[in-house]
Design a protein around this motif. Structure first.
Motif, PDB file in Angstrom:
ATOM      1  N   ILE A 170       0.866  -1.175   0.000  1.00  0.00           N
ATOM      2  CA  ILE A 170       0.000   0.000   0.000  1.00  0.00           C
ATOM      3  C   ILE A 170       0.902   1.225   0.000  1.00  0.00           C
ATOM      4  CG2 ILE A 170      -1.829   1.253   1.215  1.00  0.00           C
ATOM      5  CD1 ILE A 170      -2.439  -1.454   2.649  1.00  0.00           C
ATOM      6  N   GLY A 171       0.675   2.100  -0.949  1.00  0.00           N
ATOM      7  CA  GLY A 171       1.495   3.305  -1.036  1.00  0.00           C
ATOM      8  C   GLY A 171       0.640   4.556  -1.145  1.00  0.00           C
ATOM      9  N   PHE A 172       0.937   5.538  -0.316  1.00  0.00           N
ATOM     10  CA  PHE A 172       0.227   6.821  -0.319  1.00  0.00           C
ATOM     11  C   PHE A 172       1.282   7.894  -0.553  1.00  0.00           C
ATOM     12  CE2 PHE A 172      -1.718  10.377   2.290  1.00  0.00           C
ATOM     13  CZ  PHE A 172      -2.705  10.684   1.354  1.00  0.00           C
ATOM     14  N   ILE A 173       1.220   8.568  -1.705  1.00  0.00           N
ATOM     15  CA  ILE A 173       2.317   9.429  -2.141  1.00  0.00           C
ATOM     16  C   ILE A 173       1.821  10.829  -2.479  1.00  0.00           C
ATOM     17  CG2 ILE A 173       4.282   9.625  -3.710  1.00  0.00           C
ATOM     18  CD1 ILE A 173       3.878   6.671  -4.401  1.00  0.00           C
ATOM     19  N   ALA A 174       2.558  11.818  -2.005  1.00  0.00           N
ATOM     20  CA  ALA A 174       2.320  13.212  -2.376  1.00  0.00           C
ATOM     21  C   ALA A 174       3.529  13.702  -3.156  1.00  0.00           C
ATOM     22  CB  ALA A 174       2.109  14.070  -1.133  1.00  0.00           C
ATOM     23  N   TYR A 175       3.312  14.071  -4.417  1.00  0.00           N
ATOM     24  CA  TYR A 175       4.358  14.596  -5.277  1.00  0.00           C
ATOM     25  C   TYR A 175       4.274  16.120  -5.284  1.00  0.00           C
ATOM     26  CZ  TYR A 175       4.644   9.856  -7.241  1.00  0.00           C
ATOM     27  OH  TYR A 175       4.793   8.505  -7.417  1.00  0.00           O
ATOM     28  N   GLY A 176       5.413  16.784  -5.109  1.00  0.00           N
ATOM     29  CA  GLY A 176       5.412  18.236  -5.092  1.00  0.00           C
ATOM     30  C   GLY A 176       6.501  18.829  -5.960  1.00  0.00           C
ATOM     31  N   SER A 177       6.534  20.149  -6.021  1.00  0.00           N
ATOM     32  CA  SER A 177       7.512  20.852  -6.848  1.00  0.00           C
ATOM     33  C   SER A 177       8.925  20.760  -6.284  1.00  0.00           C
ATOM     34  CB  SER A 177       7.114  22.321  -6.983  1.00  0.00           C
ATOM     35  OG  SER A 177       7.059  22.940  -5.688  1.00  0.00           O
ATOM     36  N   LYS A 178       9.039  20.460  -4.968  1.00  0.00           N
ATOM     37  CA  LYS A 178      10.360  20.405  -4.341  1.00  0.00           C
ATOM     38  C   LYS A 178      10.741  19.017  -3.834  1.00  0.00           C
ATOM     39  CE  LYS A 178      10.249  25.210  -2.698  1.00  0.00           C
ATOM     40  NZ  LYS A 178      10.326  26.096  -1.502  1.00  0.00           N
ATOM     41  N   GLY A 179       9.784  18.102  -3.824  1.00  0.00           N
ATOM     42  CA  GLY A 179      10.098  16.784  -3.300  1.00  0.00           C
ATOM     43  C   GLY A 179       8.896  15.867  -3.251  1.00  0.00           C
TER      44      GLY A 179
ATOM     45  N   LYS B 111      14.025  15.112  -1.705  1.00  0.00           N
ATOM     46  CA  LYS B 111      13.916  16.331  -2.485  1.00  0.00           C
ATOM     47  C   LYS B 111      14.066  15.995  -3.968  1.00  0.00           C
ATOM     48  CE  LYS B 111      13.359  19.183   0.954  1.00  0.00           C
ATOM     49  NZ  LYS B 111      12.119  19.972   1.108  1.00  0.00           N
ATOM     50  N   THR B 112      13.604  16.888  -4.821  1.00  0.00           N
ATOM     51  CA  THR B 112      13.645  16.657  -6.259  1.00  0.00           C
ATOM     52  C   THR B 112      15.057  16.305  -6.724  1.00  0.00           C
ATOM     53  OG1 THR B 112      11.801  18.185  -6.606  1.00  0.00           O
ATOM     54  CG2 THR B 112      13.188  17.684  -8.520  1.00  0.00           C
ATOM     55  N   GLY B 113      15.150  15.199  -7.444  1.00  0.00           N
ATOM     56  CA  GLY B 113      16.441  14.742  -7.953  1.00  0.00           C
ATOM     57  C   GLY B 113      17.174  13.802  -7.032  1.00  0.00           C
ATOM     58  N   GLU B 114      16.682  13.639  -5.795  1.00  0.00           N
ATOM     59  CA  GLU B 114      17.331  12.769  -4.818  1.00  0.00           C
ATOM     60  C   GLU B 114      16.597  11.424  -4.721  1.00  0.00           C
ATOM     61  OE1 GLU B 114      17.246  14.840  -1.133  1.00  0.00           O
ATOM     62  OE2 GLU B 114      18.648  16.400  -1.749  1.00  0.00           O
ATOM     63  N   GLU B 115      17.278  10.454  -4.116  1.00  0.00           N
ATOM     64  CA  GLU B 115      16.643   9.173  -3.822  1.00  0.00           C
ATOM     65  C   GLU B 115      15.686   9.335  -2.645  1.00  0.00           C
ATOM     66  OE1 GLU B 115      16.991   6.167  -5.283  1.00  0.00           O
ATOM     67  OE2 GLU B 115      18.352   6.936  -6.823  1.00  0.00           O
ATOM     68  N   LEU B 116      14.608   8.553  -2.645  1.00  0.00           N
ATOM     69  CA  LEU B 116      13.740   8.528  -1.473  1.00  0.00           C
ATOM     70  C   LEU B 116      14.447   7.779  -0.350  1.00  0.00           C
ATOM     71  CD1 LEU B 116      10.167   7.725  -2.865  1.00  0.00           C
ATOM     72  CD2 LEU B 116      11.026   9.909  -2.035  1.00  0.00           C
ATOM     73  N   GLU B 117      14.432   8.356   0.840  1.00  0.00           N
ATOM     74  CA  GLU B 117      15.068   7.724   1.994  1.00  0.00           C
ATOM     75  C   GLU B 117      14.060   7.570   3.123  1.00  0.00           C
ATOM     76  OE1 GLU B 117      18.413  10.061   3.121  1.00  0.00           O
ATOM     77  OE2 GLU B 117      19.614   9.491   1.355  1.00  0.00           O
ATOM     78  N   VAL B 118      14.289   6.579   3.963  1.00  0.00           N
ATOM     79  CA  VAL B 118      13.428   6.391   5.133  1.00  0.00           C
ATOM     80  C   VAL B 118      13.649   7.546   6.094  1.00  0.00           C
ATOM     81  CG1 VAL B 118      12.895   4.918   7.106  1.00  0.00           C
ATOM     82  CG2 VAL B 118      13.470   3.883   4.894  1.00  0.00           C
ATOM     83  N   LEU B 119      12.576   8.183   6.516  1.00  0.00           N
ATOM     84  CA  LEU B 119      12.663   9.316   7.426  1.00  0.00           C
ATOM     85  C   LEU B 119      12.437   8.857   8.858  1.00  0.00           C
ATOM     86  CD1 LEU B 119      10.671  12.007   5.387  1.00  0.00           C
ATOM     87  CD2 LEU B 119      13.127  11.503   5.362  1.00  0.00           C
ATOM     88  N   SER B 120      13.187   9.404   9.765  1.00  0.00           N
ATOM     89  CA  SER B 120      13.101   9.016  11.171  1.00  0.00           C
ATOM     90  C   SER B 120      11.786   9.490  11.792  1.00  0.00           C
ATOM     91  CB  SER B 120      14.264   9.614  11.951  1.00  0.00           C
ATOM     92  OG  SER B 120      14.112   9.375  13.341  1.00  0.00           O
TER      93      SER B 120
END
Length: 313
Positions: free
Chosen positions: A239-248, A262-271
């Motif tokens: 299940i994936g819930f995603i918000a795409y934005g202009s900066k990330g 952020k835009t251009g970066e890999e998605l990382e797990v956030l603490s």
């Protein structure tokens, strides 16, 4: 001490029952299930607790202040309306009802009853969704470009959820059972949805629930929303819930894993270590005591139901 009566002792009811057990400010005083064996066994395990097989008897129990309704959606309306008439506080499982008409009547009656009426939308009290909302508010992704919900289930109903109604079209299916949580999040975080177009896939069995959905919608400002899902496929449940934005991008995966980038970066797990969400039972106790509380009422459930009915039409 808030005295609670539980109607419905299946998988969902048992899950919240354990949280009630652990909470110092509440006491389970009665339980009810159509299975007398299950009701009796649960009552005996809990200790000094009354058990019933008729929900009307539990609602009439003078030792019950709040009724937790954890039965299939088809029975929400009758039980909740009875509890409202008895002026008992109510916590209801999602979805609110089995039709939009029922949901509207319940929301209206609850407002007039002068009691606390809440729904169990647990994502709101989880670390991932709480941090997700905080980061959105801080502008982490910039201007919202798209919202996407993806739901994939190799097996539906899932192994822990094997009962007839969850797999049937009338009151089950993954759009209703799982999608409702994220529909509520979209409404909470981004506002109303319009221009909904939904295509469902069904098996040959006329009573079985959907096996696929592909739907589009728009937020009030025109931002697109994409909802897709399949069951009876290979692989693992996801299940994936995603918000795409202009900066990330921010993503909640499988209920509790938060990723961002952020835009251009890999998605990382956030603490989530420093994220301390509210707890449903704490908030219920506050509400019953007349304090300001973070609860999601029947109006929230009704608004989510409106979207669900459009998606499942």
């Amino acid at each position: 001490m808030l005295k609670i009566g539980i109607i419905g002792l299946g998988a969902i009811g048992q899950r919240l029952l354990s949280q009630f057990e652990e909470h110092r400010a509440v006491s389970i005083t009665a339980v009810c299930d159509v299975s007398e064996v299950l009701a009796k066994q649960t009552a005996e395990r809990l200790g000094d607790v009354q058990f019933y097989t008729d929900y009307q008897h539990l609602i009439a129990d003078g030792n019950v202040e709040l009724v937790y309704v954890a039965v299939p959606p088809k029975f929400h309306h009758a039980i909740v309306m009875h509890a409202l008439q008895a002026k008992k506080h109510v916590l209801c499982e999602k979805p609110l009802a089995n039709s939009l008409e029922e949901a509207e009547e319940m929301a209206r009656a609850a407002k007039e009853a002068g009691i606390v009426y809440a729904m169990n939308f647990p994502l709101n009290y989880g670390q991932a969704a709480t941090k997700f909302a905080e980061l959105l508010g801080e502008g982490y992704i910039g201007k919202l470009r798209r919202v996407q919900l993806t739901m994939n289930f190799p097996q539906w109903p899932r192994a822990w959820q094997q009962n007839d109604w969850v797999g049937e079209r009338e009151q089950g299916g993954f759009v209703l059972e799982v999608g409702v949580h994220y529909i509520q999040q979209i409404l909470k975080l981004f506002g109303e949805m319009n221009n909904i177009h939904s295509k469902l896939e069904f098996p040959d069995n006329p009573i079985s629930c959907e096996t696929g959905i592909l739907a589009t919608a728009e937020l009030v400002d025109g931002t697109p929303v994409l909802i897709e899902g399949l069951s009876r496929i290979s692989g693992k449940e996801s299940i994936g819930f995603i918000a795409y934005g202009s900066k990330g991008v921010l993503s909640i995966e499988n209920w509790g894993l938060l990723r961002g980038g952020k835009t251009g970066e890999e998605l990382e797990v956030l603490s989530l270590e420093e994220t301390v969400p509210s707890r449903l039972i704490d908030e219920l106790v506050k509400a019953v005591n007349g304090e300001k509380a973070e609860i999601y009422d029947f109006e929230v459930g009704y608004q989510a139901q409106k979207i669900l009915e459009c998606l499942r039409a």
